[in-house]
Structure formats: structure tokens, C-alpha cells
Design an enzyme around this catalytic site. Sequence first.
Site, PDB file in Angstrom:
ATOM      1  N   ARG A 216       0.841  -1.187   0.000  1.00  0.00           N
ATOM      2  CA  ARG A 216       0.000   0.000   0.000  1.00  0.00           C
ATOM      3  C   ARG A 216       0.885   1.250   0.000  1.00  0.00           C
ATOM      4  O   ARG A 216       1.963   1.251   0.604  1.00  0.00           O
ATOM      5  CB  ARG A 216      -0.845  -0.042   1.268  1.00  0.00           C
ATOM      6  CG  ARG A 216      -1.825   1.087   1.448  1.00  0.00           C
ATOM      7  CD  ARG A 216      -2.881   1.041   0.421  1.00  0.00           C
ATOM      8  NE  ARG A 216      -4.024   1.856   0.775  1.00  0.00           N
ATOM      9  CZ  ARG A 216      -4.840   2.361  -0.138  1.00  0.00           C
ATOM     10  NH1 ARG A 216      -4.653   2.143  -1.436  1.00  0.00           N
ATOM     11  NH2 ARG A 216      -5.879   3.056   0.217  1.00  0.00           N
TER      12      ARG A 216
ATOM     13  N   THR B 225      -8.148   0.976 -10.244  1.00  0.00           N
ATOM     14  CA  THR B 225      -7.580  -0.192  -9.604  1.00  0.00           C
ATOM     15  C   THR B 225      -7.519  -1.381 -10.573  1.00  0.00           C
ATOM     16  O   THR B 225      -8.313  -1.469 -11.500  1.00  0.00           O
ATOM     17  CB  THR B 225      -8.453  -0.511  -8.373  1.00  0.00           C
ATOM     18  OG1 THR B 225      -8.558   0.695  -7.619  1.00  0.00           O
ATOM     19  CG2 THR B 225      -7.895  -1.611  -7.532  1.00  0.00           C
TER      20      THR B 225
ATOM     21  N   GLU C  13      -3.450   8.383  -3.818  1.00  0.00           N
ATOM     22  CA  GLU C  13      -3.918   7.567  -2.700  1.00  0.00           C
ATOM     23  C   GLU C  13      -4.145   8.382  -1.437  1.00  0.00           C
ATOM     24  O   GLU C  13      -4.770   7.894  -0.489  1.00  0.00           O
ATOM     25  CB  GLU C  13      -2.907   6.456  -2.383  1.00  0.00           C
ATOM     26  CG  GLU C  13      -2.756   5.424  -3.464  1.00  0.00           C
ATOM     27  CD  GLU C  13      -4.020   4.662  -3.783  1.00  0.00           C
ATOM     28  OE1 GLU C  13      -4.999   4.751  -3.023  1.00  0.00           O
ATOM     29  OE2 GLU C  13      -4.015   3.978  -4.818  1.00  0.00           O
TER      30      GLU C  13
ATOM     31  N   ASP D 298      -7.506   8.484   0.129  1.00  0.00           N
ATOM     32  CA  ASP D 298      -8.061   7.379   0.925  1.00  0.00           C
ATOM     33  C   ASP D 298      -7.918   7.633   2.428  1.00  0.00           C
ATOM     34  O   ASP D 298      -8.479   6.900   3.238  1.00  0.00           O
ATOM     35  CB  ASP D 298      -7.385   6.051   0.564  1.00  0.00           C
ATOM     36  CG  ASP D 298      -7.978   5.441  -0.697  1.00  0.00           C
ATOM     37  OD1 ASP D 298      -9.115   5.780  -1.034  1.00  0.00           O
ATOM     38  OD2 ASP D 298      -7.300   4.622  -1.344  1.00  0.00           O
TER      39      ASP D 298
ATOM     40  N   GLY E 282     -12.993   0.756  -5.676  1.00  0.00           N
ATOM     41  CA  GLY E 282     -13.184   1.507  -4.423  1.00  0.00           C
ATOM     42  C   GLY E 282     -13.985   0.668  -3.429  1.00  0.00           C
ATOM     43  O   GLY E 282     -13.864  -0.560  -3.395  1.00  0.00           O
TER      44      GLY E 282
HETATM   45  N1  GLY Z   1      -7.670   3.343  -3.635  1.00  0.00           N
HETATM   46  C1  GLY Z   1      -8.843   2.637  -3.368  1.00  0.00           C
HETATM   47  C2  GLY Z   1      -8.725   1.705  -2.235  1.00  0.00           C
HETATM   48  O1  GLY Z   1      -7.629   1.295  -1.890  1.00  0.00           O
HETATM   49  O2  GLY Z   1      -9.710   1.382  -1.645  1.00  0.00           O
END
Ligand code: GLY
Length: 477
Positions: free
Chosen positions: A16, A288, A327, A330, A381
Site C-alpha cells: 500500500r 484499480t 492515494e 483514501d 473503491g
Molecule cells: N484506492 C482505493 C482503495 O484502496 O480502496
Amino acid sequence: MLIRMANRKSYFLDFREEAPGQATPHMYLDKNGNYIPNSSIIGYRAIGIPGSVAGLTSARKRFGKLSLARDMEPAIRLASQGYRLTQAQAKNLRSPYLKQFSGTRALFQRDGHPYHGGERFRQPQLATTLRSIAHGGAKAFYQGAIAHELSAFLRRHGGLITASDLAHYHARWRQPLVGHYRGYTIITSPPPSSGGVVILEMLHMLEPTHFWRDGFHSAQSLQYQIEAMRRAFADRAVYLGDPDFERLPLKQLLSRSWAQQRWSSFRAGKASRRVGAGPIPGFESTQTTHYDVVDSQGNAVSVTYTLNNWFGSGVTDPRLGFLLNDEMDDFTSKPGVPNMFGLIQGKVNQIEPYKRPLSSMVPTIVSRHHHPYLVVGSPGGPRIITTVYEIISNRIDFHLSLREAVAAARFHQQWKPKQVDLERYGFSRDTRRKLQAMGYTLAVQPPWCDGEAIGIARSRLLQAVSDNRWQGAAAAY
Ligand code: GLY
């Protein structure tokens, strides 16, 4: 990346993105404390420290059989020789979003001469970047020439990521979450993804209800599942974040007694009026890509990774040739203010240097009697979570074929906003009326997500299904 080896051992690799060292909890707020629209979504300050290169090279180091250079050959060939764009890809590349940043405009829109369907799309700068990684490994990206070029480029444009932020980044091996549902074992993603916790919490609430007996997509069976989604997403907002920074009450959230307590307010035939996160005593609450692979020995891998929304932050360093993520959106920019997915999130997910934002990505592997049964995931998402849940439930509870389970119309509820999303053409008027009569606000939406799945039969026959909603594909080698 979730890996289950044929010897039954499972591994989870977290690559991540991370907040830069100079990031602060209020970096997207103006002086009056209001969120500055799009500030965490578009441009140089929306970018988290990228993790994909560290993740993919770490997985290869532990499990790979070929050299890094061999592994990367096909990608380098695709970047340097190019490929013919489909109409849909060319249309996406014409997005006004990509016009805003000169590097991106130059590479992806040929500076005002956009690509057309059928044209060959070459990325020579990306090919050079990939060749450096193939020769120098992850170090070339995080500490070598690429790191210096990228950090200097971002500094010139007001970005926050420094060379030392890149050098600081590591992918992390974590324990996968493991749960049980109707005789199946669900192996799934731990925080900083929220998806595994939400899916297991839902399955725990739903298993004792036998909701499947009311029939596939009946108003009654939908109501059970919508209420489970509401409760699990409310807990997500308050309790989930980066486990390296926050104490997460995972034991409670994943216990059967928690599911029982959360479900006690459910009334069949009536939308629950108010759903909040459940109280945990003593807890301080302060587009994604997805693919699955199964090999001839039964080793399985399920991978989801992302730039966040389409084309990420929109920013490209023209010398390196790749788009950078957004990111940072998020994270919780401000408690109570929805992010681009409409998610309301809590303090536990606030921005801190080197923290990883909460994710909804949830690569998952289901096994039965110790044999792999289903490898599954999706982009999309927060809707990833409900899509993966629905594919699992469609198979286990309603016995749909794998193709039908992936194709079936989807529904989604994420606590806030209050509405229940339904895919258009998927639910009869009668069903919709019944749900409205129970008190639900419905929003009929165009199709979403892109479920990818491999089913493994007892005979070991593999069946791969790619969602017909988008342009993925199944392949055998
Ligand atoms: N960037 C979307 C997620 O990780 O949920």
C-alpha cells in the site's frame, strides 16, 4: 497480494502507498478548516509514496522462479513496441483530466494530438524506467537514479515526496485474515485494507439468518444483506486504519459475539432507522487493477493494486513515463467529509507521516476441505468489498455457476450515504417497490466493478471468469 501455496500456507504482502514524511492531518484543509475541493485527488500533493515496485519485487524474491529481468521482459516489450489501443482505451486517454499536467499531456495525449482506437501506443520512457528496475531491482526505483529524478521533479512542482521518503519505503509481509462461512474457509486481506474485516463481519452476521432461503435477489434476501453492509461499513469508518499506527479492535470486530450484537437491531421487512458503528468499551476512538493466477500445482495468488481513481493524481514525470497515484484521498482529510468514493472516515485513518491509508482492496481466496475453491477480487473503491462478498455469496449461498456469480447484477450499501445502489436492469420493479416500502432509498446506477475469479473444481479443473462489464480476459498458458 494474497498468496496461498499448495502446501496450504498463506501469505499477505502489503504494498500500500504511504503518506510522505511532510504530510500532516490537516494538509487538505483551508485556514477555516474546510476541505479544499479535489486537493487530495488531483495534482502533486495528492500522491502517496508508491508501493508497487517494492511489492512486486518482494513477492518475486520470496516465491519467484525466473530472474527479475526475465520476469519483466514482456512488460518492457509492451512499453517499447506498444500495442494497439481499443476504442474504449483511446476514449479514456482523451480525458480532460489528463490535459492538466504537461508531462501527462505530452505522453498520453501527444500534446494535443490524441490517440485513436486501433493506433499503436508506445511508451519509450516507461520502457527505460522498467529496464532500470530490471537491472537494478527495487533499489533503482527507491534509491537510485529514478528516485532522484522523481523526487526532484516533484519538488519543482510543490509535491511532498522526497528522496528519503522513497528510500524509507518497504513492502510488509502480514498475516492474512482467516474466517469460516458455511463450511468454507475465507482467506482474505488484513488492514490497512478494510475489505477483509468488512466481508468477514458481514458473513458472520448473515450466516445464522439463512437469508438465502428467501431466494436470490428477492427483496427479503436483499434486505438482510443490505443491513449487514450498513453495519459493517459503519464499523469500517470508525475502527479501521493502518495497524502500524493505530490499535485496531480486530479481535472484537471479527468475533461471532460482535456480529450477534450488531445484528440484534435487525428487523425483517423494515430498514433500520439509525445505524452507527457498534460501541467497543475501552477502545479509543479518537481504478484499480485486479488479477488472479492459479498454477498447475494449485498455488494461488490474488492481487489488487491501484493508482486510486482513473489516472491517479493526473501527474506524470515525463522522463520516467508513468502516472502517479492519488492515494492520499483514501485518508480522512476531515472527519465527516466524504472522500471521492463518498466514504465518511474517522480519526483512526487521519494523515500521519509514513502512515498507510485505509483501503477497500480485498484480494481473497476461499478454500474448502483444505483445497482452494475460489480466487477472487475486483477494482472499484468501496464497491470492491460488496462485489467480492456477492461473488462469494452467489456461489456458496445461491449455487450460481462461476460465470453467473460474476455476471449477476450488483447491489451496494456503504453506511453513508444512506442510499442502496442497484445496478440498472438487474432488479425488478416489484423488488424495488418492496425495498422502498421497507424504508430504503434506492439509486439505480450504471454497472460497476470488474470481478475477476478463478474457480477450482474438485477434479482440479480450473475455470477462469473475467467480468463482462469491462475489458479483462481469462487466459491459460
Ligand atoms: N484506492 C482505493 C482503495 O484502496 O480502496
